[in-house]
Write a protein that holds these residues in place. Structure first.
Motif, PDB file in Angstrom:
ATOM      1  N   ALA A  24      19.131 -23.178   3.329  1.00  0.00           N
ATOM      2  CA  ALA A  24      19.539 -21.955   3.863  1.00  0.00           C
ATOM      3  C   ALA A  24      18.572 -20.817   3.375  1.00  0.00           C
ATOM      4  CB  ALA A  24      20.852 -21.814   3.715  1.00  0.00           C
ATOM      5  N   GLY A  25      18.615 -19.680   4.313  1.00  0.00           N
ATOM      6  CA  GLY A  25      18.043 -18.604   3.716  1.00  0.00           C
ATOM      7  C   GLY A  25      17.678 -17.676   4.782  1.00  0.00           C
ATOM      8  N   LEU A  26      16.515 -17.053   4.737  1.00  0.00           N
ATOM      9  CA  LEU A  26      16.227 -15.683   5.755  1.00  0.00           C
ATOM     10  C   LEU A  26      15.359 -16.598   6.776  1.00  0.00           C
ATOM     11  CD1 LEU A  26      17.036 -13.046   6.739  1.00  0.00           C
ATOM     12  CD2 LEU A  26      15.176 -12.101   5.016  1.00  0.00           C
ATOM     13  N   PHE A  27      14.168 -17.261   6.435  1.00  0.00           N
ATOM     14  CA  PHE A  27      13.222 -17.816   7.037  1.00  0.00           C
ATOM     15  C   PHE A  27      13.403 -19.183   7.253  1.00  0.00           C
ATOM     16  CE2 PHE A  27      11.037 -14.033   5.353  1.00  0.00           C
ATOM     17  CZ  PHE A  27      10.409 -13.730   6.448  1.00  0.00           C
ATOM     18  N   THR A  28      14.420 -19.609   8.164  1.00  0.00           N
ATOM     19  CA  THR A  28      14.971 -21.010   8.652  1.00  0.00           C
ATOM     20  C   THR A  28      15.710 -20.983   9.738  1.00  0.00           C
ATOM     21  OG1 THR A  28      16.140 -22.791   7.573  1.00  0.00           O
ATOM     22  CG2 THR A  28      16.967 -20.462   6.995  1.00  0.00           C
ATOM     23  N   VAL A  29      15.825 -22.303  10.280  1.00  0.00           N
ATOM     24  CA  VAL A  29      16.388 -22.362  11.620  1.00  0.00           C
ATOM     25  C   VAL A  29      18.056 -22.380  11.240  1.00  0.00           C
ATOM     26  CG1 VAL A  29      14.707 -23.495  12.856  1.00  0.00           C
ATOM     27  CG2 VAL A  29      16.203 -24.839  11.379  1.00  0.00           C
ATOM     28  N   ALA A  38      24.234 -13.403  -4.858  1.00  0.00           N
ATOM     29  CA  ALA A  38      23.704 -12.794  -5.656  1.00  0.00           C
ATOM     30  C   ALA A  38      22.616 -13.678  -6.537  1.00  0.00           C
ATOM     31  CB  ALA A  38      24.874 -12.158  -6.536  1.00  0.00           C
ATOM     32  N   LYS A  39      22.853 -14.708  -6.905  1.00  0.00           N
ATOM     33  CA  LYS A  39      22.041 -15.608  -7.791  1.00  0.00           C
ATOM     34  C   LYS A  39      20.829 -15.909  -7.166  1.00  0.00           C
ATOM     35  CE  LYS A  39      21.751 -19.950 -10.351  1.00  0.00           C
ATOM     36  NZ  LYS A  39      22.383 -21.441 -10.470  1.00  0.00           N
ATOM     37  N   GLY A  40      20.810 -16.092  -6.018  1.00  0.00           N
ATOM     38  CA  GLY A  40      19.492 -16.349  -5.048  1.00  0.00           C
ATOM     39  C   GLY A  40      18.746 -15.190  -5.084  1.00  0.00           C
ATOM     40  N   ALA A  41      19.535 -14.116  -4.660  1.00  0.00           N
ATOM     41  CA  ALA A  41      18.762 -12.882  -4.670  1.00  0.00           C
ATOM     42  C   ALA A  41      17.980 -12.448  -5.931  1.00  0.00           C
ATOM     43  CB  ALA A  41      19.642 -12.004  -4.015  1.00  0.00           C
ATOM     44  N   LEU A  42      18.799 -12.530  -6.813  1.00  0.00           N
ATOM     45  CA  LEU A  42      18.199 -12.075  -8.230  1.00  0.00           C
ATOM     46  C   LEU A  42      17.048 -13.010  -8.689  1.00  0.00           C
ATOM     47  CD1 LEU A  42      21.532 -11.156 -10.128  1.00  0.00           C
ATOM     48  CD2 LEU A  42      19.635  -9.557  -9.359  1.00  0.00           C
ATOM     49  N   LEU A  43      17.225 -14.427  -8.379  1.00  0.00           N
ATOM     50  CA  LEU A  43      16.129 -15.473  -8.698  1.00  0.00           C
ATOM     51  C   LEU A  43      14.805 -15.097  -7.910  1.00  0.00           C
ATOM     52  CD1 LEU A  43      18.285 -18.668  -9.311  1.00  0.00           C
ATOM     53  CD2 LEU A  43      16.978 -17.200 -11.139  1.00  0.00           C
ATOM     54  N   GLY A  44      15.168 -14.763  -6.803  1.00  0.00           N
ATOM     55  CA  GLY A  44      13.964 -14.252  -5.653  1.00  0.00           C
ATOM     56  C   GLY A  44      13.212 -13.239  -6.318  1.00  0.00           C
ATOM     57  N   ALA A  45      13.872 -12.105  -6.634  1.00  0.00           N
ATOM     58  CA  ALA A  45      13.457 -11.006  -7.210  1.00  0.00           C
ATOM     59  C   ALA A  45      12.544 -11.261  -8.386  1.00  0.00           C
ATOM     60  CB  ALA A  45      14.503  -9.842  -7.393  1.00  0.00           C
ATOM     61  N   LEU A  92       7.232  -4.395  -5.122  1.00  0.00           N
ATOM     62  CA  LEU A  92       7.537  -4.494  -3.760  1.00  0.00           C
ATOM     63  C   LEU A  92       7.700  -6.170  -3.513  1.00  0.00           C
ATOM     64  CD1 LEU A  92       8.097  -3.660  -0.872  1.00  0.00           C
ATOM     65  CD2 LEU A  92       5.417  -3.745  -0.447  1.00  0.00           C
ATOM     66  N   MET A  93       6.934  -7.002  -4.096  1.00  0.00           N
ATOM     67  CA  MET A  93       7.061  -8.436  -4.105  1.00  0.00           C
ATOM     68  C   MET A  93       8.269  -8.930  -4.713  1.00  0.00           C
ATOM     69  SD  MET A  93       5.735 -11.198  -3.105  1.00  0.00           S
ATOM     70  CE  MET A  93       6.907 -12.447  -2.688  1.00  0.00           C
ATOM     71  N   ALA A  94       8.976  -8.129  -5.693  1.00  0.00           N
ATOM     72  CA  ALA A  94      10.246  -8.313  -6.400  1.00  0.00           C
ATOM     73  C   ALA A  94      11.224  -8.086  -5.041  1.00  0.00           C
ATOM     74  CB  ALA A  94      10.547  -7.742  -7.516  1.00  0.00           C
ATOM     75  N   GLY A  95      11.100  -6.943  -4.543  1.00  0.00           N
ATOM     76  CA  GLY A  95      11.821  -6.466  -3.429  1.00  0.00           C
ATOM     77  C   GLY A  95      12.095  -7.587  -2.550  1.00  0.00           C
ATOM     78  N   VAL A 110      14.658 -13.114   0.090  1.00  0.00           N
ATOM     79  CA  VAL A 110      14.194 -14.392   0.621  1.00  0.00           C
ATOM     80  C   VAL A 110      14.514 -15.588  -0.300  1.00  0.00           C
ATOM     81  CG1 VAL A 110      12.248 -13.330   2.171  1.00  0.00           C
ATOM     82  CG2 VAL A 110      11.921 -14.422  -0.243  1.00  0.00           C
ATOM     83  N   GLY A 111      14.852 -15.167  -1.511  1.00  0.00           N
ATOM     84  CA  GLY A 111      15.030 -16.128  -2.472  1.00  0.00           C
ATOM     85  C   GLY A 111      13.944 -16.741  -3.412  1.00  0.00           C
ATOM     86  N   PRO A 112      14.092 -17.393  -4.423  1.00  0.00           N
ATOM     87  CA  PRO A 112      12.922 -18.214  -5.170  1.00  0.00           C
ATOM     88  C   PRO A 112      11.965 -19.068  -4.430  1.00  0.00           C
ATOM     89  CG  PRO A 112      15.120 -19.039  -5.906  1.00  0.00           C
ATOM     90  CD  PRO A 112      15.563 -17.870  -4.746  1.00  0.00           C
ATOM     91  N   ALA A 113      12.455 -19.962  -3.782  1.00  0.00           N
ATOM     92  CA  ALA A 113      11.566 -21.000  -3.177  1.00  0.00           C
ATOM     93  C   ALA A 113      10.612 -20.130  -1.945  1.00  0.00           C
ATOM     94  CB  ALA A 113      12.275 -22.033  -2.274  1.00  0.00           C
ATOM     95  N   THR A 114      11.169 -19.299  -1.178  1.00  0.00           N
ATOM     96  CA  THR A 114      10.528 -18.752   0.034  1.00  0.00           C
ATOM     97  C   THR A 114       9.597 -17.598  -0.701  1.00  0.00           C
ATOM     98  OG1 THR A 114      12.380 -19.241   1.621  1.00  0.00           O
ATOM     99  CG2 THR A 114      10.658 -17.507   2.266  1.00  0.00           C
ATOM    100  N   ALA A 115      10.045 -17.011  -2.071  1.00  0.00           N
ATOM    101  CA  ALA A 115       9.210 -16.132  -2.642  1.00  0.00           C
ATOM    102  C   ALA A 115       7.778 -16.470  -2.987  1.00  0.00           C
ATOM    103  CB  ALA A 115      10.005 -15.430  -3.482  1.00  0.00           C
ATOM    104  N   ILE A 116       7.992 -18.048  -3.523  1.00  0.00           N
ATOM    105  CA  ILE A 116       6.796 -18.429  -3.713  1.00  0.00           C
ATOM    106  C   ILE A 116       5.885 -18.757  -2.458  1.00  0.00           C
ATOM    107  CG2 ILE A 116       5.756 -20.881  -4.635  1.00  0.00           C
ATOM    108  CD1 ILE A 116       8.203 -20.861  -6.188  1.00  0.00           C
ATOM    109  N   ASP A 117       6.481 -19.214  -1.505  1.00  0.00           N
ATOM    110  CA  ASP A 117       5.718 -19.444  -0.054  1.00  0.00           C
ATOM    111  C   ASP A 117       5.062 -18.077   0.442  1.00  0.00           C
ATOM    112  OD1 ASP A 117       6.045 -22.097  -0.034  1.00  0.00           O
ATOM    113  OD2 ASP A 117       7.535 -21.998   1.516  1.00  0.00           O
ATOM    114  N   VAL A 118       5.846 -16.936   0.378  1.00  0.00           N
ATOM    115  CA  VAL A 118       5.506 -15.762   0.791  1.00  0.00           C
ATOM    116  C   VAL A 118       3.976 -15.182  -0.206  1.00  0.00           C
ATOM    117  CG1 VAL A 118       6.137 -13.146   1.376  1.00  0.00           C
ATOM    118  CG2 VAL A 118       7.662 -15.001   2.048  1.00  0.00           C
ATOM    119  N   ALA A 119       4.563 -15.361  -1.310  1.00  0.00           N
ATOM    120  CA  ALA A 119       3.382 -14.726  -2.396  1.00  0.00           C
ATOM    121  C   ALA A 119       2.115 -15.601  -1.797  1.00  0.00           C
ATOM    122  CB  ALA A 119       3.569 -15.205  -3.767  1.00  0.00           C
ATOM    123  N   LEU A 120       2.126 -17.026  -1.734  1.00  0.00           N
ATOM    124  CA  LEU A 120       0.851 -17.661  -1.310  1.00  0.00           C
ATOM    125  C   LEU A 120       0.268 -17.221  -0.265  1.00  0.00           C
ATOM    126  CD1 LEU A 120       2.205 -21.354  -2.149  1.00  0.00           C
ATOM    127  CD2 LEU A 120       0.458 -19.764  -3.448  1.00  0.00           C
TER     128      LEU A 120
END
Length: 201
Positions: free
Chosen positions: A62-67, A74-81, A104-107, A112-122
């Protein structure tokens, strides 16, 4: 605290909010060559807030970029940041990126959470590399840019006397907000066209 909101509506509102924040950062970066701390703080708080109030779903991934859109809590958001901050921090230490871009990438990560943050950063890093090469060729400063890259990397070699100051020696600086906006858009297009995330945990 959760509101009774349909997951798809929550996703649309959240994606629109994220897009507006990133576009605002892009405008500041293009006009002033900086991203204000207040804007970054708004992004961080908003990302945390939407993941606190959004619908919780039982499906994995689950998350923002998903079907299967759903809040990460809170945990997912903070880990994503924290993930977003950690990925771009080395580039700041190498003086290849501004502090505002890192924050801004932390924002973005808080949305998006930690896994998607890695994808977006790539996606952002690849986009930034492509845009940098295009700009380098366009302004016809290829040799100077390559020399600066070698000098910047060489200063980290023990015993090296090479020193590089991006503020005074850059051949041509591209506002990285461009890469962040285009990279985020490219990632959204990748996911919503049916492709799987690169990183998924």
């Amino acid at each position: 605290m959760q509101f009774n909101i349909v997951p798809e509506a929550w996703q649309a509102i959240s994606l629109t909010t994220l897009a507006l924040l990133v576009l605002t950062a892009l405008v500041f970066d293009l006009r002033q060559r900086r991203i204000p701390n207040k804007l970054v703080l708004v992004a961080l708080v908003t990302g945390l807030f939407i993941n606190l109030i959004g619908p919780q779903v039982s499906q994995s991934g689950a998350g923002l970029f998903t079907v299967y859109p759903g809040a990460l809590g809170a945990k997912g958001a903070l880990l994503g940041a924290l993930t977003g901050l950690t990925i771009f921090l080395p580039l700041y230490l190498l003086r290849a990126m501004g502090a505002g871009d890192v924050k801004l990438m932390a924002g973005i990560g808080s949305f998006v959470g930690p896994a998607t943050a890695i994808d977006v950063a790539l996606f952002i890093l690849v986009t930034g590399g492509v845009l940098a090469v295009v700009r380098m060729v366009w302004v016809r400063k290829t040799q100077l840019v390559l020399f600066n890259v070698v000098t910047a990397l060489g200063q980290w070699v023990p015993g090296s006397v090479a020193r590089f100051d991006p503020a005074t020696q850059s051949a041509d600086r591209m506002p990285y907000g461009v890469a962040m906006a285009v990279g985020l858009l490219a990632y959204g297009a990748w996911i919503f066209s049916g492709h799987n995330p690169i990183v998924n945990f």
